[in-house]
Design a protein around this motif. Structure first.
Motif, PDB file in Angstrom:
ATOM      1  N   UNK A  99      76.414 -79.196  37.558  1.00 34.34           N
ATOM      2  CA  UNK A  99      75.915 -78.055  38.317  1.00 34.34           C
ATOM      3  C   UNK A  99      75.691 -78.438  39.780  1.00 34.34           C
ATOM      4  N   UNK A 100      76.746 -78.637  40.494  1.00 33.04           N
ATOM      5  CA  UNK A 100      76.787 -78.773  41.953  1.00 33.04           C
ATOM      6  C   UNK A 100      78.209 -79.140  42.341  1.00 33.04           C
ATOM      7  N   UNK A 101      78.545 -78.902  43.615  1.00 34.65           N
ATOM      8  CA  UNK A 101      79.931 -79.087  44.059  1.00 34.65           C
ATOM      9  C   UNK A 101      80.064 -80.164  45.127  1.00 34.65           C
ATOM     10  N   UNK A 102      79.101 -81.080  45.209  1.00 40.23           N
ATOM     11  CA  UNK A 102      79.175 -82.155  46.195  1.00 40.23           C
ATOM     12  C   UNK A 102      80.256 -83.157  45.788  1.00 40.23           C
ATOM     13  N   UNK A 103      81.263 -83.393  46.632  1.00 44.82           N
ATOM     14  CA  UNK A 103      82.389 -84.252  46.233  1.00 44.82           C
ATOM     15  C   UNK A 103      81.978 -85.664  45.818  1.00 44.82           C
ATOM     16  N   UNK A 104      81.041 -86.276  46.539  1.00 43.79           N
ATOM     17  CA  UNK A 104      80.672 -87.653  46.210  1.00 43.79           C
ATOM     18  C   UNK A 104      79.984 -87.736  44.855  1.00 43.79           C
ATOM     19  N   UNK A 105      79.149 -86.742  44.544  1.00 43.64           N
ATOM     20  CA  UNK A 105      78.458 -86.742  43.256  1.00 43.64           C
ATOM     21  C   UNK A 105      79.427 -86.364  42.139  1.00 43.64           C
ATOM     22  N   UNK A 106      80.338 -85.441  42.420  1.00 40.37           N
ATOM     23  CA  UNK A 106      81.386 -85.106  41.449  1.00 40.37           C
ATOM     24  C   UNK A 106      82.181 -86.354  41.086  1.00 40.37           C
ATOM     25  N   UNK A 107      82.564 -87.107  42.090  1.00 37.62           N
ATOM     26  CA  UNK A 107      83.357 -88.316  41.856  1.00 37.62           C
ATOM     27  C   UNK A 107      82.589 -89.321  41.004  1.00 37.62           C
ATOM     28  N   UNK A 108      81.307 -89.518  41.313  1.00 34.29           N
ATOM     29  CA  UNK A 108      80.493 -90.487  40.576  1.00 34.29           C
ATOM     30  C   UNK A 108      80.296 -90.056  39.123  1.00 34.29           C
ATOM     31  N   UNK A 109      79.971 -88.794  38.903  1.00 32.67           N
ATOM     32  CA  UNK A 109      79.699 -88.339  37.540  1.00 32.67           C
ATOM     33  C   UNK A 109      80.962 -88.329  36.682  1.00 32.67           C
ATOM     34  N   UNK A 210      72.116 -79.869  52.194  1.00 33.54           N
ATOM     35  CA  UNK A 210      72.246 -79.889  50.737  1.00 33.54           C
ATOM     36  C   UNK A 210      72.933 -78.623  50.252  1.00 33.54           C
ATOM     37  N   UNK A 211      72.571 -77.491  50.819  1.00 31.92           N
ATOM     38  CA  UNK A 211      73.202 -76.233  50.414  1.00 31.92           C
ATOM     39  C   UNK A 211      74.696 -76.277  50.715  1.00 31.92           C
ATOM     40  N   UNK A 212      75.048 -76.798  51.877  1.00 36.04           N
ATOM     41  CA  UNK A 212      76.462 -76.887  52.245  1.00 36.04           C
ATOM     42  C   UNK A 212      77.230 -77.812  51.309  1.00 36.04           C
ATOM     43  N   UNK A 213      76.582 -78.865  50.829  1.00 36.39           N
ATOM     44  CA  UNK A 213      77.253 -79.816  49.941  1.00 36.39           C
ATOM     45  C   UNK A 213      77.298 -79.330  48.503  1.00 36.39           C
ATOM     46  N   UNK A 214      76.195 -78.768  48.030  1.00 36.47           N
ATOM     47  CA  UNK A 214      76.086 -78.390  46.624  1.00 36.47           C
ATOM     48  C   UNK A 214      76.796 -77.072  46.317  1.00 36.47           C
TER      49      UNK A 214
END
Length: 270
Positions: A99-109, A210-214
């Motif tokens: 539940x978020x669209x941040x590329x770096x967190x997407x990549x990690x998860x 955060x809003x822009x990233x998520x």
């Protein structure tokens, strides 16, 4: 009950359903409950999937079946953020929900889920990767961006509630990326009576960055760019949250412009 619910929907409408599941949030917290354990979640995934796919399962000392559900086919996708939840997802789930669209967190998860699947002897490519986040289509002017951020600030507060649990469990400086945890330092609580509502009063701690990233905010071209980036990171599906004041316009923009543009990009690369 959950398995019967999904099997019934599959019988009525064909095998079109997916069961998304996690440890529990608003549904249990508003009744003074707590999220369940990962062990219970693992057991629940097994029971729900077996029953909803017409197979028998041992439950409370008996073998239980839904004999009418022999044609039902149900996948179970797991939502989570922390290392242990991601490992469980890779080990047993048919899909992963972030539940978020941040590329770096997407990549990690996604990397964590795939690594766990591989270690469990499963095919990582067989797990569907889904990102779920607010999307708001409007022009990218300064005034418009400010409005979109205010409309979607609730999402940073909602995610922050899960992140607070992670920090409490794993502590600062853990394997959880600081890109996910740092922003909640100004968080002072969460009112579940305003859960998932645009304009709620307890999310002022969420910065614009955060809003822009998520979330995905801006014009059609920005949505196409962000979704293409997510696809390149291994995301198979994007689920839109529409808790804002431009639901119809955003859906129309996706149907008329964003999805066709993404299809054209895919064809050009093939």
């Amino acid at each position: 009950v959950t398995a019967s619910h999904f099997a019934t929907l599959n019988e009525m409408f064909g095998n079109r359903t997916v069961c998304g599941i996690g440890r529990g949030d608003s549904a249990v917290r508003v009744t003074n409950g707590k999220p369940t354990t990962l062990d219970t979640l693992r057991d629940s995934i097994h029971v729900i999937r077996e029953l909803a796919n017409g197979r028998g399962v041992e439950l409370n000392g008996s073998t239980i079946t839904l004999p009418w559900a022999t044609r039902s086919e149900l996948e179970v996708w797991v939502a989570g953020y922390g290392p242990k939840a991601l490992a469980l997802t890779g080990e047993v789930a048919d899909g992963f929900i972030l539940q978020l669209a941040d590329p770096s967190i997407v990549q990690w998860t996604i990397a964590a889920v795939r690594q766990a699947a591989d270690a469990a002897g499963r095919d990582p490519d067989a797990i569907t990767m889904c990102v779920a986040a607010p999307a708001y289509v409007a022009d990218g002017s300064k005034e418009s961006m400010a409005h979109m951020r205010d409309q979607c600030r609730w999402f940073g507060g909602m995610v922050g509630n899960h992140v607070a649990d992670l920090v409490a469990r794993y502590g600062e400086g853990s394997a959880v990326p600081t890109a996910l945890t740092d922003y909640i330092k100004g968080r002072q609580g969460y009112d579940y009576n305003q859960h998932g509502r645009s304009g709620n009063t307890h999310t002022s701690f969420v910065p614009d960055e955060i809003i822009d990233r998520f979330c995905i905010l801006g014009g059609v071209d920005e949505h196409v760019r962000r979704l293409s980036e997510l696809r390149d990171l291994g995301v198979d599906q994007f689920a839109i949250y529409l808790q804002h004041d431009a639901k119809d316009a955003t859906l129309a923009a996706y149907g008329e412009h964003v999805i066709p543009a993404l299809r054209d990009v895919a064809l050009a690369k093939s």
